[in-house]
Design a protein around this motif. Sequence first.
Motif, PDB file in Angstrom:
ATOM      1  N   ILE A   9       0.846  -1.199   0.000  1.00 26.99           N
ATOM      2  CA  ILE A   9       0.000   0.000   0.000  1.00 26.99           C
ATOM      3  C   ILE A   9       0.878   1.245   0.000  1.00 26.99           C
ATOM      4  O   ILE A   9       0.642   2.187  -0.767  1.00 26.99           O
ATOM      5  N   ALA A  10       1.901   1.254   0.842  1.00 23.43           N
ATOM      6  CA  ALA A  10       2.819   2.403   0.893  1.00 23.43           C
ATOM      7  C   ALA A  10       3.464   2.619  -0.471  1.00 23.43           C
ATOM      8  O   ALA A  10       3.566   3.754  -0.954  1.00 23.43           O
ATOM      9  N   GLU A  11       3.892   1.541  -1.107  1.00 24.44           N
ATOM     10  CA  GLU A  11       4.510   1.633  -2.432  1.00 24.44           C
ATOM     11  C   GLU A  11       3.522   2.191  -3.457  1.00 24.44           C
ATOM     12  O   GLU A  11       3.868   3.077  -4.252  1.00 24.44           O
ATOM     13  N   ILE A  12       2.295   1.702  -3.434  1.00 20.59           N
ATOM     14  CA  ILE A  12       1.274   2.135  -4.393  1.00 20.59           C
ATOM     15  C   ILE A  12       0.966   3.618  -4.238  1.00 20.59           C
ATOM     16  O   ILE A  12       0.928   4.362  -5.221  1.00 20.59           O
ATOM     17  N   ILE A  13       0.732   4.073  -3.002  1.00 20.68           N
ATOM     18  CA  ILE A  13       0.328   5.473  -2.846  1.00 20.68           C
ATOM     19  C   ILE A  13       1.480   6.446  -3.051  1.00 20.68           C
ATOM     20  O   ILE A  13       1.248   7.627  -3.295  1.00 20.68           O
ATOM     21  N   GLN A  14       2.718   5.944  -2.968  1.00 25.71           N
ATOM     22  CA  GLN A  14       3.845   6.809  -3.299  1.00 25.71           C
ATOM     23  C   GLN A  14       4.025   6.900  -4.805  1.00 25.71           C
ATOM     24  O   GLN A  14       4.485   7.915  -5.316  1.00 25.71           O
ATOM     25  N   LYS A  15       3.628   5.862  -5.508  1.00 27.83           N
ATOM     26  CA  LYS A  15       3.825   5.811  -6.965  1.00 27.83           C
ATOM     27  C   LYS A  15       2.660   6.432  -7.727  1.00 27.83           C
ATOM     28  O   LYS A  15       2.848   7.041  -8.773  1.00 27.83           O
ATOM     29  N   TYR A  16       1.445   6.290  -7.201  1.00 23.37           N
ATOM     30  CA  TYR A  16       0.245   6.759  -7.882  1.00 23.37           C
ATOM     31  C   TYR A  16      -0.549   7.706  -6.993  1.00 23.37           C
ATOM     32  O   TYR A  16      -0.498   7.600  -5.771  1.00 23.37           O
ATOM     33  N   ASP A  17      -1.308   8.592  -7.616  1.00 19.62           N
ATOM     34  CA  ASP A  17      -2.248   9.440  -6.885  1.00 19.62           C
ATOM     35  C   ASP A  17      -3.533   8.645  -6.698  1.00 19.62           C
ATOM     36  O   ASP A  17      -4.403   8.634  -7.571  1.00 19.62           O
ATOM     37  N   VAL A  18      -3.642   7.943  -5.579  1.00 23.88           N
ATOM     38  CA  VAL A  18      -4.801   7.089  -5.296  1.00 23.88           C
ATOM     39  C   VAL A  18      -5.817   7.911  -4.523  1.00 23.88           C
ATOM     40  O   VAL A  18      -5.532   8.385  -3.421  1.00 23.88           O
ATOM     41  N   GLU A  19      -7.011   8.058  -5.105  1.00 21.87           N
ATOM     42  CA  GLU A  19      -8.012   8.948  -4.533  1.00 21.87           C
ATOM     43  C   GLU A  19      -9.047   8.227  -3.661  1.00 21.87           C
ATOM     44  O   GLU A  19      -9.577   8.805  -2.730  1.00 21.87           O
ATOM     45  N   THR A  20      -9.328   6.955  -3.963  1.00 23.30           N
ATOM     46  CA  THR A  20     -10.400   6.264  -3.254  1.00 23.30           C
ATOM     47  C   THR A  20      -9.945   4.902  -2.727  1.00 23.30           C
ATOM     48  O   THR A  20      -8.968   4.330  -3.209  1.00 23.30           O
ATOM     49  N   GLN A  21     -10.703   4.390  -1.772  1.00 21.46           N
ATOM     50  CA  GLN A  21     -10.444   3.050  -1.268  1.00 21.46           C
ATOM     51  C   GLN A  21     -10.627   2.014  -2.369  1.00 21.46           C
ATOM     52  O   GLN A  21      -9.876   1.043  -2.447  1.00 21.46           O
ATOM     53  N   GLU A  22     -11.618   2.229  -3.222  1.00 16.30           N
ATOM     54  CA  GLU A  22     -11.874   1.300  -4.322  1.00 16.30           C
ATOM     55  C   GLU A  22     -10.682   1.237  -5.271  1.00 16.30           C
ATOM     56  O   GLU A  22     -10.294   0.163  -5.720  1.00 16.30           O
ATOM     57  N   GLU A  23     -10.109   2.381  -5.570  1.00 14.33           N
ATOM     58  CA  GLU A  23      -8.940   2.414  -6.448  1.00 14.33           C
ATOM     59  C   GLU A  23      -7.760   1.700  -5.790  1.00 14.33           C
ATOM     60  O   GLU A  23      -7.051   0.928  -6.446  1.00 14.33           O
ATOM     61  N   LEU A  24      -7.577   1.921  -4.503  1.00 19.83           N
ATOM     62  CA  LEU A  24      -6.496   1.255  -3.777  1.00 19.83           C
ATOM     63  C   LEU A  24      -6.711  -0.259  -3.779  1.00 19.83           C
ATOM     64  O   LEU A  24      -5.779  -1.027  -4.034  1.00 19.83           O
ATOM     65  N   ALA A  25      -7.936  -0.687  -3.525  1.00 15.65           N
ATOM     66  CA  ALA A  25      -8.248  -2.117  -3.540  1.00 15.65           C
ATOM     67  C   ALA A  25      -7.957  -2.709  -4.918  1.00 15.65           C
ATOM     68  O   ALA A  25      -7.384  -3.803  -5.024  1.00 15.65           O
ATOM     69  N   GLY A  26      -8.317  -2.002  -5.973  1.00 13.97           N
ATOM     70  CA  GLY A  26      -8.056  -2.481  -7.333  1.00 13.97           C
ATOM     71  C   GLY A  26      -6.569  -2.620  -7.616  1.00 13.97           C
ATOM     72  O   GLY A  26      -6.130  -3.618  -8.209  1.00 13.97           O
ATOM     73  N   ARG A  27      -5.791  -1.653  -7.192  1.00 11.19           N
ATOM     74  CA  ARG A  27      -4.338  -1.726  -7.407  1.00 11.19           C
ATOM     75  C   ARG A  27      -3.718  -2.865  -6.594  1.00 11.19           C
ATOM     76  O   ARG A  27      -2.784  -3.511  -7.056  1.00 11.19           O
ATOM     77  N   LEU A  28      -4.240  -3.099  -5.395  1.00 16.48           N
ATOM     78  CA  LEU A  28      -3.761  -4.233  -4.601  1.00 16.48           C
ATOM     79  C   LEU A  28      -4.105  -5.556  -5.286  1.00 16.48           C
ATOM     80  O   LEU A  28      -3.271  -6.463  -5.347  1.00 16.48           O
ATOM     81  N   ARG A  29      -5.315  -5.653  -5.806  1.00 15.49           N
ATOM     82  CA  ARG A  29      -5.705  -6.874  -6.524  1.00 15.49           C
ATOM     83  C   ARG A  29      -4.818  -7.083  -7.750  1.00 15.49           C
ATOM     84  O   ARG A  29      -4.384  -8.205  -8.027  1.00 15.49           O
ATOM     85  N   ASP A  30      -4.535  -5.993  -8.473  1.00 17.41           N
ATOM     86  CA  ASP A  30      -3.648  -6.076  -9.643  1.00 17.41           C
ATOM     87  C   ASP A  30      -2.262  -6.586  -9.247  1.00 17.41           C
ATOM     88  O   ASP A  30      -1.572  -7.214 -10.047  1.00 17.41           O
ATOM     89  N   ALA A  31      -1.860  -6.285  -8.007  1.00 15.27           N
ATOM     90  CA  ALA A  31      -0.551  -6.714  -7.510  1.00 15.27           C
ATOM     91  C   ALA A  31      -0.604  -8.119  -6.906  1.00 15.27           C
ATOM     92  O   ALA A  31       0.396  -8.590  -6.361  1.00 15.27           O
ATOM     93  N   GLY A  32      -1.774  -8.769  -6.971  1.00 19.33           N
ATOM     94  CA  GLY A  32      -1.870 -10.146  -6.517  1.00 19.33           C
ATOM     95  C   GLY A  32      -2.413 -10.344  -5.115  1.00 19.33           C
ATOM     96  O   GLY A  32      -2.371 -11.454  -4.583  1.00 19.33           O
ATOM     97  N   TYR A  33      -2.911  -9.283  -4.484  1.00 15.96           N
ATOM     98  CA  TYR A  33      -3.457  -9.393  -3.134  1.00 15.96           C
ATOM     99  C   TYR A  33      -4.969  -9.601  -3.204  1.00 15.96           C
ATOM    100  O   TYR A  33      -5.649  -8.965  -4.004  1.00 15.96           O
ATOM    101  N   THR A  34      -5.473 -10.479  -2.364  1.00 18.48           N
ATOM    102  CA  THR A  34      -6.914 -10.698  -2.250  1.00 18.48           C
ATOM    103  C   THR A  34      -7.405  -9.824  -1.112  1.00 18.48           C
ATOM    104  O   THR A  34      -7.086 -10.077   0.060  1.00 18.48           O
ATOM    105  N   VAL A  35      -8.162  -8.769  -1.440  1.00 13.84           N
ATOM    106  CA  VAL A  35      -8.619  -7.824  -0.425  1.00 13.84           C
ATOM    107  C   VAL A  35     -10.090  -7.488  -0.633  1.00 13.84           C
ATOM    108  O   VAL A  35     -10.604  -7.569  -1.746  1.00 13.84           O
TER     109      VAL A  35
END
Length: 149
Positions: A9-35
């Motif tokens: 999560i720290a890596e994602i929000i430093q790399k991208y401008d993540v605005e919503t929880q849904e967007e964060l969840a999607g990026r985590l899923r793209d990275a292979g996490y089940t959330v």
Amino acid sequence: MKKNRHDKIAEIIQKYDVETQEELAGRLRDAGYTVTQATVSRDIREMKLSKISTGDGGQKYVILDQGDGHMGDKYIRVLRDGFVSMDMAGNLLVVKTVSGMAMAAAAALDALRYEEVVGCIAGDDTIFVAVRTVEETGILMEKMKRLLG
């Protein structure tokens, strides 16, 4: 598992401008996490993520160095109040501040934990921000412009 997810999560929000929880969840899923939404919401609370304005009407999650719950907003306010101008010199970002505000503004920059920043040195009205590469200096300038409005 949670530590790995928090690191991602720290890596994602430093790399991208993540605005919503849904967007964060999607990026985590793209990275292979089940959330789930609930997991992401709990992670945001546990990590004490804050939202800041991106300057274009949006917001994004950031990790702020928070000694208390309100320090993040105070750091951003100090940076905005003290900021005069910035310019780049190779991989150095030179930030000019109101006289006497450079150290406080440098602390605010450190608290924002931009991945491009190696470190800051502050005088009375000038901050030298060491940036990893020349290209990242331009990226950092854009991020700061959005933050400062």
